[in-house]
Scaffold this motif. Structure first.
Motif: not given
Length: 153
Positions: A2, A13-14, A16-18, A20-21, A24, A61-62
């Protein structure tokens, strides 16, 4: 990766994505590839998450190093024949969807944020307030800390 961003929407968004990692990785396990260790059931993770190094690289990544390590420990894994397995189970509902994000301070290298996390993306019910420290490094944003570590899966 990102890019460095300054808008609340991009920070949201960062987060939420983090958040969810971890899910995942956890839910990518193959429920048809089962082993038992000390009476507990474990499912094999796919090749993309087949080793600790791969999972940590994904989290990184996050998340910063400390948070990535904590998230890995929370997976509860075992290794068999060079492959990583995750303990079977259901996390239940957890607040991971940012409904509102407020930047509380900014410097050249850090952004401090308070986020209202919800269990359901479109609902403000069961909100958990979480504070984040986000690092700005080059073209990346990385979450260094989260004040609700005990609430993480």
């Amino acid at each position: 990766m990102l890019r460095i961003s300054q808008t609340n929407g991009e920070i949201k968004r960062l987060i939420e994505t983090a958040e969810m990692a971890w899910f995942e990785v956890f839910y990518s396990a193959d429920t048809n590839k089962v082993i038992y260790v000390n009476g507990r059931e474990y499912y094999r993770l796919p090749l993309r998450f087949s080793t600790k190094a791969k999972v940590l690289a994904y989290f990184r990544q996050y998340w910063g190093i400390t948070m990535s390590s904590l998230m890995f420990r929370n997976l509860i894994t075992v290794t068999k024949n060079g492959r990583l397995y995750v303990v079977a189970g259901d996390t239940g509902p957890l607040p991971i969807f940012p409904r509102q994000v407020t930047v509380t301070s900014r410097t050249d290298t850090r952004i401090r944020v308070t986020a209202a996390l919800s269990i359901v993306p479109e609902s403000d019910d069961e909100i958990l307030m979480v504070r984040y420290v986000i690092s700005k490094s080059g073209t990346r944003l990385i979450i260094l800390n989260r004040n609700q570590k005990e609430m993480m899966p």
